[in-house]
Write a protein that holds these residues in place. Structure first.
Motif, PDB file in Angstrom:
ATOM      1  N   ALA A  86      -5.696   8.899  -3.809  1.00 57.56           N
ATOM      2  CA  ALA A  86      -7.694   7.806  -3.371  1.00 57.56           C
ATOM      3  C   ALA A  86      -8.254   7.691  -3.641  1.00 57.56           C
ATOM      4  O   ALA A  86      -8.259   6.416  -3.527  1.00 57.56           O
ATOM      5  CB  ALA A  86      -7.751   9.513  -2.348  1.00 57.56           C
ATOM      6  N   ASP A 100       0.478  -0.662   0.268  1.00 52.92           N
ATOM      7  CA  ASP A 100      -0.344   0.140  -0.137  1.00 52.92           C
ATOM      8  C   ASP A 100       0.902   0.909  -0.143  1.00 52.92           C
ATOM      9  O   ASP A 100       0.756   1.899  -0.996  1.00 52.92           O
ATOM     10  CB  ASP A 100      -0.786  -0.374   1.399  1.00 52.92           C
ATOM     11  CG  ASP A 100      -0.408  -0.297   2.825  1.00 52.92           C
ATOM     12  OD1 ASP A 100       0.729  -0.533   3.022  1.00 52.92           O
ATOM     13  OD2 ASP A 100      -1.302  -0.272   3.688  1.00 52.92           O
ATOM     14  N   GLN A 101       2.017   1.493   0.849  1.00 51.10           N
ATOM     15  CA  GLN A 101       2.671   2.261   0.599  1.00 51.10           C
ATOM     16  C   GLN A 101       3.625   2.642  -0.391  1.00 51.10           C
ATOM     17  O   GLN A 101       3.721   4.095  -1.165  1.00 51.10           O
ATOM     18  CB  GLN A 101       3.546   2.407   2.020  1.00 51.10           C
ATOM     19  CG  GLN A 101       3.423   1.871   3.621  1.00 51.10           C
ATOM     20  CD  GLN A 101       4.637   2.231   4.332  1.00 51.10           C
ATOM     21  OE1 GLN A 101       5.608   2.545   4.261  1.00 51.10           O
ATOM     22  NE2 GLN A 101       3.889   2.224   5.309  1.00 51.10           N
ATOM     23  N   GLY A 147      -6.852  11.080   3.444  1.00 51.35           N
ATOM     24  CA  GLY A 147      -5.958  11.255   4.768  1.00 51.35           C
ATOM     25  C   GLY A 147      -5.171   9.379   5.391  1.00 51.35           C
ATOM     26  O   GLY A 147      -3.894   9.578   5.922  1.00 51.35           O
ATOM     27  N   SER A 148      -6.463   8.572   4.816  1.00 52.99           N
ATOM     28  CA  SER A 148      -4.940   7.502   4.296  1.00 52.99           C
ATOM     29  C   SER A 148      -3.833   7.107   3.329  1.00 52.99           C
ATOM     30  O   SER A 148      -2.630   6.629   3.884  1.00 52.99           O
ATOM     31  CB  SER A 148      -6.124   6.523   4.346  1.00 52.99           C
ATOM     32  OG  SER A 148      -5.567   4.470   3.607  1.00 52.99           O
ATOM     33  N   VAL A 149      -4.383   8.304   2.418  1.00 50.43           N
ATOM     34  CA  VAL A 149      -3.111   8.048   1.761  1.00 50.43           C
ATOM     35  C   VAL A 149      -1.808   8.815   2.198  1.00 50.43           C
ATOM     36  O   VAL A 149      -1.211   8.795   1.388  1.00 50.43           O
ATOM     37  CB  VAL A 149      -3.495   8.676   0.096  1.00 50.43           C
ATOM     38  CG1 VAL A 149      -2.222   9.008  -0.119  1.00 50.43           C
ATOM     39  CG2 VAL A 149      -4.606   8.075  -0.854  1.00 50.43           C
ATOM     40  N   LYS A 150      -2.456   9.395   3.115  1.00 51.50           N
ATOM     41  CA  LYS A 150      -0.973  10.640   3.444  1.00 51.50           C
ATOM     42  C   LYS A 150      -0.599  10.351   4.416  1.00 51.50           C
ATOM     43  O   LYS A 150       1.173  10.260   4.230  1.00 51.50           O
ATOM     44  CB  LYS A 150      -1.694  12.373   3.982  1.00 51.50           C
ATOM     45  CG  LYS A 150      -2.436  13.448   3.267  1.00 51.50           C
ATOM     46  CD  LYS A 150      -2.889  14.622   3.774  1.00 51.50           C
ATOM     47  CE  LYS A 150      -3.797  15.082   2.622  1.00 51.50           C
ATOM     48  NZ  LYS A 150      -4.138  16.631   3.051  1.00 51.50           N
ATOM     49  N   ALA A 151      -1.463   9.189   5.201  1.00 45.92           N
ATOM     50  CA  ALA A 151      -0.593   8.473   6.125  1.00 45.92           C
ATOM     51  C   ALA A 151       0.309   7.703   5.431  1.00 45.92           C
ATOM     52  O   ALA A 151       1.777   6.557   5.715  1.00 45.92           O
ATOM     53  CB  ALA A 151      -1.193   7.874   7.359  1.00 45.92           C
ATOM     54  N   LEU A 152      -0.343   6.258   4.313  1.00 44.32           N
ATOM     55  CA  LEU A 152       0.775   5.890   3.617  1.00 44.32           C
ATOM     56  C   LEU A 152       2.135   6.912   3.364  1.00 44.32           C
ATOM     57  O   LEU A 152       3.446   6.377   3.274  1.00 44.32           O
ATOM     58  CB  LEU A 152      -0.606   4.652   2.935  1.00 44.32           C
ATOM     59  CG  LEU A 152      -1.466   4.546   3.510  1.00 44.32           C
ATOM     60  CD1 LEU A 152      -2.351   3.910   1.974  1.00 44.32           C
ATOM     61  CD2 LEU A 152      -0.886   3.069   3.794  1.00 44.32           C
ATOM     62  N   ARG A 163      -9.002   4.755  -1.199  1.00 44.00           N
ATOM     63  CA  ARG A 163      -8.883   4.692   0.315  1.00 44.00           C
ATOM     64  C   ARG A 163      -9.606   6.773  -0.198  1.00 44.00           C
ATOM     65  O   ARG A 163      -9.401   7.226  -0.436  1.00 44.00           O
ATOM     66  CB  ARG A 163      -7.130   4.877   0.451  1.00 44.00           C
ATOM     67  CG  ARG A 163      -6.859   3.305   0.235  1.00 44.00           C
ATOM     68  CD  ARG A 163      -5.825   3.308   0.758  1.00 44.00           C
ATOM     69  NE  ARG A 163      -5.112   2.688   1.143  1.00 44.00           N
ATOM     70  CZ  ARG A 163      -5.597   1.142   2.293  1.00 44.00           C
ATOM     71  NH1 ARG A 163      -5.332   2.430   2.586  1.00 44.00           N
ATOM     72  NH2 ARG A 163      -4.922  -0.174   2.075  1.00 44.00           N
ATOM     73  N   SER A 164      -9.292   7.176   1.611  1.00 45.31           N
ATOM     74  CA  SER A 164      -9.471   7.974   1.938  1.00 45.31           C
ATOM     75  C   SER A 164      -8.946   8.911   2.230  1.00 45.31           C
ATOM     76  O   SER A 164      -6.984   8.642   1.668  1.00 45.31           O
ATOM     77  CB  SER A 164      -9.931   8.749   3.577  1.00 45.31           C
ATOM     78  OG  SER A 164      -9.047   7.944   4.233  1.00 45.31           O
TER      79      SER A 164
END
Length: 197
Positions: free
Chosen positions: A152, A133-134, A160-165, A157-158
């Protein structure tokens, strides 16, 4: 891609069936699509890229949007083809042709061939250290030049999830690079420099 102000004309011509216009779109997008598929470990990245562009060609008449939207749409299709490839390979045993492995010649200048292989090997090695995923997020951001919002959309994905990854992937790459070189990343450009936009 960035075909400039003529993008609307190129898109309209491609949607009307003009081979030259589709060739412009293909030429601009195919290297990044093939690289994305290759770095994700697709068994036949060129074949998957071809499947991607066949889908683009058949669906292009219904596409609506600008250059960035087209780019995101093409990478969405490529990502789906990649997932389909993973599923197919998971169901079938892989057969290796030893002759095909030996016949992997570049041709031309030996020095250039070595540099290409070493560079490609380093990129593959670094990408292999990341969770899927990263890796997907970073490749879509760097190779496809997509925004966080477009990534995203492609991955479902959201934001926020993409930024975190993305943060975790860059942190992991930095740790790997720091461990591998005496000067560390601090001696060169920060790996996130390409993602600041």
């Amino acid at each position: 891609m960035r075909t400039g102000p003529a993008f609307d004309d190129v898109l309209a011509a491609a949607q009307a069936g003009a081979a030259w216009a589709f060739e412009v779109l293909y030429r601009d997008l195919s290297p990044a699509v093939t690289g994305y598929l290759r770095l994700h470990g697709a068994a036949e990245p060129d074949d998957l890229a071809s499947e991607t562009f066949i889908s683009v060609l058949t669906g292009l008449s219904g596409f609506r949007g600008d250059e960035d939207a087209l780019r995101a749409w093409v990478f969405t299709i490529a990502h789906r083809r990649l997932v389909d490839d993973w599923r197919r390979r998971g169901r079938r045993p892989q057969v290796t042709d030893d002759d095909a492995l030996l016949d992997e010649r570049r041709g031309g200048d030996v020095e250039d061939d070595v540099l290409v292989r070493v560079g490609a090997a380093d990129v593959h090695r670094l990408c292999a250290t990341l969770p899927a995923d990263q890796r997907a997020v970073l490749l879509l951001r760097v190779l496809a030049d997509l925004t966080v919002e477009q990534v995203a959309q492609v991955l479902g994905r959201s934001v926020g999830s993409v930024k975190a990854l993305q943060r975790r992937g860059l942190r992991s790459l930095r740790t790997t690079l720091d461990a591998a070189s005496p000067g560390g990343v601090g001696a060169g450009a920060h790996p996130s420099a390409a993602l600041r936009r």
